[in-house]
Design an enzyme around this catalytic site. Structure first.
Site, PDB file in Angstrom:
ATOM      1  N   ARG A 163       0.839  -1.207   0.000  1.00  0.00           N
ATOM      2  CA  ARG A 163       0.000   0.000   0.000  1.00  0.00           C
ATOM      3  C   ARG A 163       0.877   1.262   0.000  1.00  0.00           C
ATOM      4  O   ARG A 163       0.561   2.254   0.674  1.00  0.00           O
ATOM      5  CB  ARG A 163      -0.919   0.018   1.233  1.00  0.00           C
ATOM      6  CG  ARG A 163      -1.914  -1.117   1.303  1.00  0.00           C
ATOM      7  CD  ARG A 163      -2.875  -1.088   0.135  1.00  0.00           C
ATOM      8  NE  ARG A 163      -3.962  -2.020   0.304  1.00  0.00           N
ATOM      9  CZ  ARG A 163      -3.952  -3.294  -0.124  1.00  0.00           C
ATOM     10  NH1 ARG A 163      -2.892  -3.781  -0.734  1.00  0.00           N
ATOM     11  NH2 ARG A 163      -5.012  -4.060   0.052  1.00  0.00           N
ATOM     12  N   SER A 198     -10.846  -1.468   2.681  1.00  0.00           N
ATOM     13  CA  SER A 198     -10.159  -1.525   3.986  1.00  0.00           C
ATOM     14  C   SER A 198      -9.869  -0.115   4.462  1.00  0.00           C
ATOM     15  O   SER A 198      -9.248   0.667   3.744  1.00  0.00           O
ATOM     16  CB  SER A 198      -8.817  -2.252   3.864  1.00  0.00           C
ATOM     17  OG  SER A 198      -8.992  -3.557   3.403  1.00  0.00           O
ATOM     18  N   GLU A 258      -5.515   3.331   5.964  1.00  0.00           N
ATOM     19  CA  GLU A 258      -5.172   3.048   4.571  1.00  0.00           C
ATOM     20  C   GLU A 258      -5.817   4.077   3.657  1.00  0.00           C
ATOM     21  O   GLU A 258      -5.254   4.451   2.629  1.00  0.00           O
ATOM     22  CB  GLU A 258      -5.662   1.627   4.236  1.00  0.00           C
ATOM     23  CG  GLU A 258      -5.041   1.034   3.005  1.00  0.00           C
ATOM     24  CD  GLU A 258      -6.062   0.787   1.922  1.00  0.00           C
ATOM     25  OE1 GLU A 258      -6.773   1.745   1.546  1.00  0.00           O
ATOM     26  OE2 GLU A 258      -6.135  -0.345   1.443  1.00  0.00           O
TER      27      GLU A 258
HETATM   28  P1  FAD Z   1      -9.178   7.777  -5.651  1.00  0.00           P
HETATM   29  O1  FAD Z   1      -9.878   7.303  -4.439  1.00  0.00           O
HETATM   30  O2  FAD Z   1      -9.859   8.774  -6.494  1.00  0.00           O
HETATM   31  O3  FAD Z   1      -7.752   8.345  -5.228  1.00  0.00           O
HETATM   32  C1  FAD Z   1      -6.928   7.625  -4.353  1.00  0.00           C
HETATM   33  C2  FAD Z   1      -5.601   8.391  -4.167  1.00  0.00           C
HETATM   34  O4  FAD Z   1      -4.877   8.388  -5.395  1.00  0.00           O
HETATM   35  C3  FAD Z   1      -5.798   9.863  -3.812  1.00  0.00           C
HETATM   36  O5  FAD Z   1      -4.735  10.241  -2.956  1.00  0.00           O
HETATM   37  C4  FAD Z   1      -5.694  10.575  -5.151  1.00  0.00           C
HETATM   38  O6  FAD Z   1      -5.237  11.917  -5.015  1.00  0.00           O
HETATM   39  C5  FAD Z   1      -4.672   9.717  -5.880  1.00  0.00           C
HETATM   40  N1  FAD Z   1      -4.893   9.664  -7.331  1.00  0.00           N
HETATM   41  C6  FAD Z   1      -5.962   9.094  -7.955  1.00  0.00           C
HETATM   42  N2  FAD Z   1      -5.814   9.174  -9.286  1.00  0.00           N
HETATM   43  C7  FAD Z   1      -4.631   9.806  -9.512  1.00  0.00           C
HETATM   44  C8  FAD Z   1      -3.937  10.193 -10.692  1.00  0.00           C
HETATM   45  N3  FAD Z   1      -4.404   9.949 -11.913  1.00  0.00           N
HETATM   46  N4  FAD Z   1      -2.760  10.854 -10.554  1.00  0.00           N
HETATM   47  C9  FAD Z   1      -2.258  11.126  -9.321  1.00  0.00           C
HETATM   48  N5  FAD Z   1      -2.861  10.762  -8.176  1.00  0.00           N
HETATM   49  C10 FAD Z   1      -4.047  10.113  -8.267  1.00  0.00           C
HETATM   50  N6  FAD Z   1      -7.626  -1.378  -2.743  1.00  0.00           N
HETATM   51  C11 FAD Z   1      -6.705  -2.370  -2.812  1.00  0.00           C
HETATM   52  O7  FAD Z   1      -5.506  -2.122  -2.918  1.00  0.00           O
HETATM   53  N7  FAD Z   1      -7.097  -3.683  -2.762  1.00  0.00           N
HETATM   54  C12 FAD Z   1      -8.388  -4.046  -2.644  1.00  0.00           C
HETATM   55  O8  FAD Z   1      -8.676  -5.232  -2.602  1.00  0.00           O
HETATM   56  C13 FAD Z   1      -9.371  -3.016  -2.564  1.00  0.00           C
HETATM   57  N8  FAD Z   1     -10.675  -3.326  -2.422  1.00  0.00           N
HETATM   58  C14 FAD Z   1     -11.601  -2.333  -2.331  1.00  0.00           C
HETATM   59  C15 FAD Z   1     -12.947  -2.685  -2.177  1.00  0.00           C
HETATM   60  C16 FAD Z   1     -13.931  -1.705  -2.090  1.00  0.00           C
HETATM   61  C17 FAD Z   1     -15.381  -2.105  -1.930  1.00  0.00           C
HETATM   62  C18 FAD Z   1     -13.560  -0.335  -2.167  1.00  0.00           C
HETATM   63  C19 FAD Z   1     -14.605   0.740  -2.109  1.00  0.00           C
HETATM   64  C20 FAD Z   1     -12.214   0.031  -2.297  1.00  0.00           C
HETATM   65  C21 FAD Z   1     -11.235  -0.978  -2.376  1.00  0.00           C
HETATM   66  N9  FAD Z   1      -9.867  -0.668  -2.509  1.00  0.00           N
HETATM   67  C22 FAD Z   1      -8.933  -1.678  -2.617  1.00  0.00           C
HETATM   68  C23 FAD Z   1      -9.427   0.733  -2.509  1.00  0.00           C
HETATM   69  C24 FAD Z   1      -9.501   1.410  -3.895  1.00  0.00           C
HETATM   70  O9  FAD Z   1     -10.335   0.695  -4.756  1.00  0.00           O
HETATM   71  C25 FAD Z   1      -8.122   1.547  -4.528  1.00  0.00           C
HETATM   72  O10 FAD Z   1      -7.245   2.272  -3.701  1.00  0.00           O
HETATM   73  C26 FAD Z   1      -8.184   2.245  -5.894  1.00  0.00           C
HETATM   74  O11 FAD Z   1      -6.946   2.195  -6.541  1.00  0.00           O
HETATM   75  C27 FAD Z   1      -8.622   3.708  -5.786  1.00  0.00           C
HETATM   76  O12 FAD Z   1      -8.861   4.170  -7.103  1.00  0.00           O
HETATM   77  P2  FAD Z   1      -9.643   5.507  -7.360  1.00  0.00           P
HETATM   78  O13 FAD Z   1      -9.550   5.799  -8.818  1.00  0.00           O
HETATM   79  O14 FAD Z   1     -10.994   5.414  -6.793  1.00  0.00           O
HETATM   80  O15 FAD Z   1      -8.736   6.530  -6.555  1.00  0.00           O
HETATM   81  N1  EPU Z   2     -10.232 -11.338   9.629  1.00  0.00           N
HETATM   82  C1  EPU Z   2     -11.003 -11.494  10.756  1.00  0.00           C
HETATM   83  N2  EPU Z   2     -12.167 -10.788  10.839  1.00  0.00           N
HETATM   84  C2  EPU Z   2     -12.589  -9.955   9.859  1.00  0.00           C
HETATM   85  C3  EPU Z   2     -11.790  -9.791   8.707  1.00  0.00           C
HETATM   86  C4  EPU Z   2     -10.605 -10.499   8.613  1.00  0.00           C
HETATM   87  O1  EPU Z   2     -10.650 -12.234  11.664  1.00  0.00           O
HETATM   88  O2  EPU Z   2     -13.667  -9.359  10.016  1.00  0.00           O
HETATM   89  C5  EPU Z   2      -8.962 -12.110   9.528  1.00  0.00           C
HETATM   90  C6  EPU Z   2      -9.173 -13.583   9.153  1.00  0.00           C
HETATM   91  O3  EPU Z   2      -8.189 -14.313   9.823  1.00  0.00           O
HETATM   92  C7  EPU Z   2      -8.878 -13.605   7.661  1.00  0.00           C
HETATM   93  C8  EPU Z   2      -7.772 -12.555   7.552  1.00  0.00           C
HETATM   94  O4  EPU Z   2      -8.139 -11.561   8.500  1.00  0.00           O
HETATM   95  O5  EPU Z   2      -8.424 -14.851   7.236  1.00  0.00           O
HETATM   96  C9  EPU Z   2      -7.634 -11.941   6.176  1.00  0.00           C
HETATM   97  O6  EPU Z   2      -8.895 -11.426   5.759  1.00  0.00           O
HETATM   98  P1  EPU Z   2      -9.162 -11.051   4.227  1.00  0.00           P
HETATM   99  O7  EPU Z   2      -8.733 -12.168   3.343  1.00  0.00           O
HETATM  100  O8  EPU Z   2     -10.558 -10.574   4.101  1.00  0.00           O
HETATM  101  O9  EPU Z   2      -8.148  -9.883   3.954  1.00  0.00           O
HETATM  102  P2  EPU Z   2      -7.725  -8.598   4.771  1.00  0.00           P
HETATM  103  O10 EPU Z   2      -6.335  -8.794   5.292  1.00  0.00           O
HETATM  104  O11 EPU Z   2      -8.764  -8.219   5.748  1.00  0.00           O
HETATM  105  C10 EPU Z   2      -6.573  -7.523   2.709  1.00  0.00           C
HETATM  106  C11 EPU Z   2      -6.599  -6.237   1.967  1.00  0.00           C
HETATM  107  C12 EPU Z   2      -7.808  -6.155   1.067  1.00  0.00           C
HETATM  108  C13 EPU Z   2      -7.736  -7.297   0.064  1.00  0.00           C
HETATM  109  C14 EPU Z   2      -7.721  -8.612   0.843  1.00  0.00           C
HETATM  110  C15 EPU Z   2      -7.550  -9.804  -0.066  1.00  0.00           C
HETATM  111  C16 EPU Z   2      -5.414  -4.639   3.348  1.00  0.00           C
HETATM  112  C17 EPU Z   2      -5.490  -3.411   4.172  1.00  0.00           C
HETATM  113  N3  EPU Z   2      -6.567  -5.119   2.887  1.00  0.00           N
HETATM  114  O12 EPU Z   2      -7.691  -7.527   3.590  1.00  0.00           O
HETATM  115  O13 EPU Z   2      -7.770  -4.923   0.356  1.00  0.00           O
HETATM  116  O14 EPU Z   2      -8.835  -7.272  -0.825  1.00  0.00           O
HETATM  117  O15 EPU Z   2      -6.602  -8.601   1.765  1.00  0.00           O
HETATM  118  O16 EPU Z   2      -6.232  -9.872  -0.504  1.00  0.00           O
HETATM  119  O17 EPU Z   2      -4.318  -5.139   3.099  1.00  0.00           O
HETATM  120  C18 EPU Z   2      -8.467  -2.657   0.407  1.00  0.00           C
HETATM  121  O18 EPU Z   2      -7.267  -2.345   0.397  1.00  0.00           O
HETATM  122  O19 EPU Z   2      -9.379  -1.791   0.376  1.00  0.00           O
HETATM  123  C19 EPU Z   2      -8.849  -4.061   0.441  1.00  0.00           C
HETATM  124  C20 EPU Z   2     -10.108  -4.473   0.489  1.00  0.00           C
END
Ligand code: FAD
Ligand code: EPU
Length: 335
Positions: free
Chosen positions: A162, A234, A330
């Site tokens: 991240r 997250s 995050e």
């Molecule tokens: P924004 O939210 O619009 O911006 C995020 C940051 O990037 C801001 O600081 C912004 O200034 C900067 N930025 C955006 N675009 C640009 C650009 N073109 N140039 C310079 N800076 C820029 N993230 C994960 O890593 N893994 C996951 O599994 C994951 N799961 C998600 C699930 C859900 C339901 C949601 C809502 C979010 C999740 N995210 C996850 C977080 C998010 O989807 C990512 O961080 C994604 O990359 C954000 O994209 P965005 O275009 O919405 O960025």
């Molecule tokens: N867990 C719990 N309770 C919960 C959630 C998680 O106990 O309510 C524990 C369990 O042991 C589970 C472990 O956490 O096995 C991992 O959970 P999960 O696979 O859901 O992943 P996470 O670590 O909670 C991270 C990322 C996610 C990404 C998933 C899958 C971060 C901050 N988050 O979540 O990214 O999708 O792994 O790889 O690293 C995001 O960044 O927005 C995001 C959703």
């Protein structure tokens, strides 16, 4: 280029926070991005993609630049290697779907992540054992103040968990307009996270399409749909703790999950820590903790950024007093 003044940001952030921006500028081309950068002189500025990783705490008294460049271009295809340039405004999951359809390996484990391609290098999006950094070749765009172009090779992006240079040195200084990805027409699938392998096996065979389907299904089952309940995925990062604290916690909590990292530290899932503090599914005012994933904070309806932060800060304090670990956010806080 389209500029809007005093505009509500509610539909431009997946948390659904209802604040206003002084100016929002939509840019469809690189030329429009440079125009918008010129407009930003002397102003507070923010670059916004899909708004899925931001929490607005106040009205934004400045200019918000949205690079919506939507072009995808194959730069080179040699042997099993493909280099493809993707515009910042392409929806990330549309790009992943296109790769899977064409039989290009490299981003399939990142299926169903919201947001745009331009943001993918910013926090080096990651999920299911993969990171954007594994597939990024270079990141390109403009410096806001000088409108000079930049092209940064992946090895100079300082990618980590991240983390990237775009969250540190270059924060709010550049607009990313395109990302070049290095994909492959054949590669080994990564199936070793959670129950991905089991699901793929149930589907019959380990193909790109089945990996995408399995991961999309797993995600849908536990993550809230921002259209239904505002959230930004997250809210916190999973903390890294040293071996001594990890051992102490394992002594106290036999079931604590932990993953040994290359640097000798242990990663502990913050979701587990938050759940163990009793927060899973609970609400505080207009903000809540998702019932199926404790790492995700949600807008229960009409929440302000301050409402979400009140809950977040309470959780940070509770996790610290119970486990001695200070979890960090995050999501990008926009003050
Ligand atoms: P924004 O939210 O619009 O911006 C995020 C940051 O990037 C801001 O600081 C912004 O200034 C900067 N930025 C955006 N675009 C640009 C650009 N073109 N140039 C310079 N800076 C820029 N993230 C994960 O890593 N893994 C996951 O599994 C994951 N799961 C998600 C699930 C859900 C339901 C949601 C809502 C979010 C999740 N995210 C996850 C977080 C998010 O989807 C990512 O961080 C994604 O990359 C954000 O994209 P965005 O275009 O919405 O960025
Ligand atoms: N867990 C719990 N309770 C919960 C959630 C998680 O106990 O309510 C524990 C369990 O042991 C589970 C472990 O956490 O096995 C991992 O959970 P999960 O696979 O859901 O992943 P996470 O670590 O909670 C991270 C990322 C996610 C990404 C998933 C899958 C971060 C901050 N988050 O979540 O990214 O999708 O792994 O790889 O690293 C995001 O960044 O927005 C995001 C959703």
């Amino acid at each position: 280029m389209k500029a809007y003044n005093i505009v509500s940001l509610k539909k431009f952030n997946t948390f659904g926070i209802d604040v206003k921006a002084k100016t929002l500028v939509d840019c469809q081309s690189e030329a429009e991005v440079t125009e918008a950068c010129k407009m930003a002189a002397g102003e507070r500025r923010l670059v916004l993609g899909g708004g899925s990783n931001v929490l607005f705490l106040n009205d934004f008294d400045g200019i918000i630049i949205r690079p919506l460049i939507n072009e995808t271009e194959v730069l080179k295809q040699t042997g099993t290697d493909i280099m493809v340039r993707v515009g910042a405004g392409v929806v990330w999951d549309d790009f992943v779907a296109m790769c899977v359809e064409r039989g290009w390996y490299g981003v399939e484990n990142l299926s169903a992540i919201p947001g745009n391609v331009g943001a993918s290098p910013v926090q080096n999006i990651g999920a299911y054992g993969a990171e954007a950094a594994n597939a990024i070749s270079s990141v390109n765009g403009f410096y806001i103040d000088t409108q000079k172009t930049f092209s940064i090779n992946a090895d100079a992006c300082d990618f980590g968990y991240r983390q990237s240079i775009f969250k540190t040195e270059l924060k709010d200084k550049v607009v990313i307009t395109s990302v070049v990805f290095h994909l492959k027409t054949s590669a080994k699938l990564k199936l070793d996270y959670g129950d991905v392998a089991a699901r793929v096996e149930q589907m019959g065979s380990a193909t790109l399409a089945n990996v995408r389907k399995a991961i999309t299904e797993i995600r849908r089952a536990k993550l809230p749909d921002p259209e239904v309940e505002g959230n930004a995925g997250s809210f916190f990062k999973n903390p890294e703790v040293d071996a001594q604290l990890a051992e102490q916690l394992k002594g106290e909590y036999a079931d604590i999950p932990s993953y040994l990292l290359d640097n000798g530290k242990y990663k502990i899932p913050a979701g587990w820590l938050i759940e163990r503090c009793g927060w899973k599914g609970r609400t505080l005012g207009k903000a809540g903790v998702h019932a199926r994933q404790a790492l995700v904070l949600v807008n229960k309806g009409g929440a302000s950024g301050a409402d979400v932060m009140q809950l977040a800060n309470t959780i940070v304090d509770d996790v610290f007093s119970k486990f001695g670990i200070r979890i960090s956010m995050e999501v990008n806080l926009i003050k």
